[in-house]
Design a protein around this motif. Sequence first.
Motif, PDB file in Angstrom:
ATOM      1  N   ILE A   1      -2.000   7.268   3.979  1.00 53.76           N
ATOM      2  CA  ILE A   1      -0.808   6.911   3.843  1.00 53.76           C
ATOM      3  C   ILE A   1      -0.670   5.469   2.995  1.00 53.76           C
ATOM      4  N   CYS A   2      -1.385   4.608   3.594  1.00 54.84           N
ATOM      5  CA  CYS A   2      -1.784   3.249   3.050  1.00 54.84           C
ATOM      6  C   CYS A   2      -2.007   3.132   1.761  1.00 54.84           C
ATOM      7  N   GLN A   3      -3.202   3.814   1.435  1.00 49.70           N
ATOM      8  CA  GLN A   3      -3.819   3.935  -0.111  1.00 49.70           C
ATOM      9  C   GLN A   3      -2.654   4.344  -1.040  1.00 49.70           C
ATOM     10  N   ILE A   4      -2.012   5.543  -0.548  1.00 45.16           N
ATOM     11  CA  ILE A   4      -0.967   6.218  -1.532  1.00 45.16           C
ATOM     12  C   ILE A   4       0.138   4.991  -1.735  1.00 45.16           C
ATOM     13  N   ALA A   5       0.542   4.514  -0.602  1.00 45.25           N
ATOM     14  CA  ALA A   5       1.609   3.528  -0.786  1.00 45.25           C
ATOM     15  C   ALA A   5       1.358   2.282  -1.681  1.00 45.25           C
TER      16      ALA A   5
END
Length: 67
Positions: free
Chosen positions: A47-51
Motif C-alpha cells: 500500500i505504501c509503495q503504491i501510494a
Amino acid sequence: MKVIYKLYEIRTERRLTIRDLEQLSGVSKSTISRIEQQDMNPSVLSICQIADALNISPCELFYIEKQ
C-alpha cells in the motif's frame, strides 16, 4: 465492515497501465491486479509503495464500507 480498494479508479484516472504502476512502485502486476479486483488484502508495504508511486496518502487508496 469491508475494505474497498480504489486503486483501479485512481490508476485509470491518471492513465497508467498496470505495467506502468508496477515500474513506478515495485509492486508486481499480479499483486496490483488482485488488489484492483478486491481479490486480496495487500500488505502495508505494498500500500505504501503504491501510494508513494502515485504521490498520494496511503489512506486515499481505500475506504471502509459498513455492512
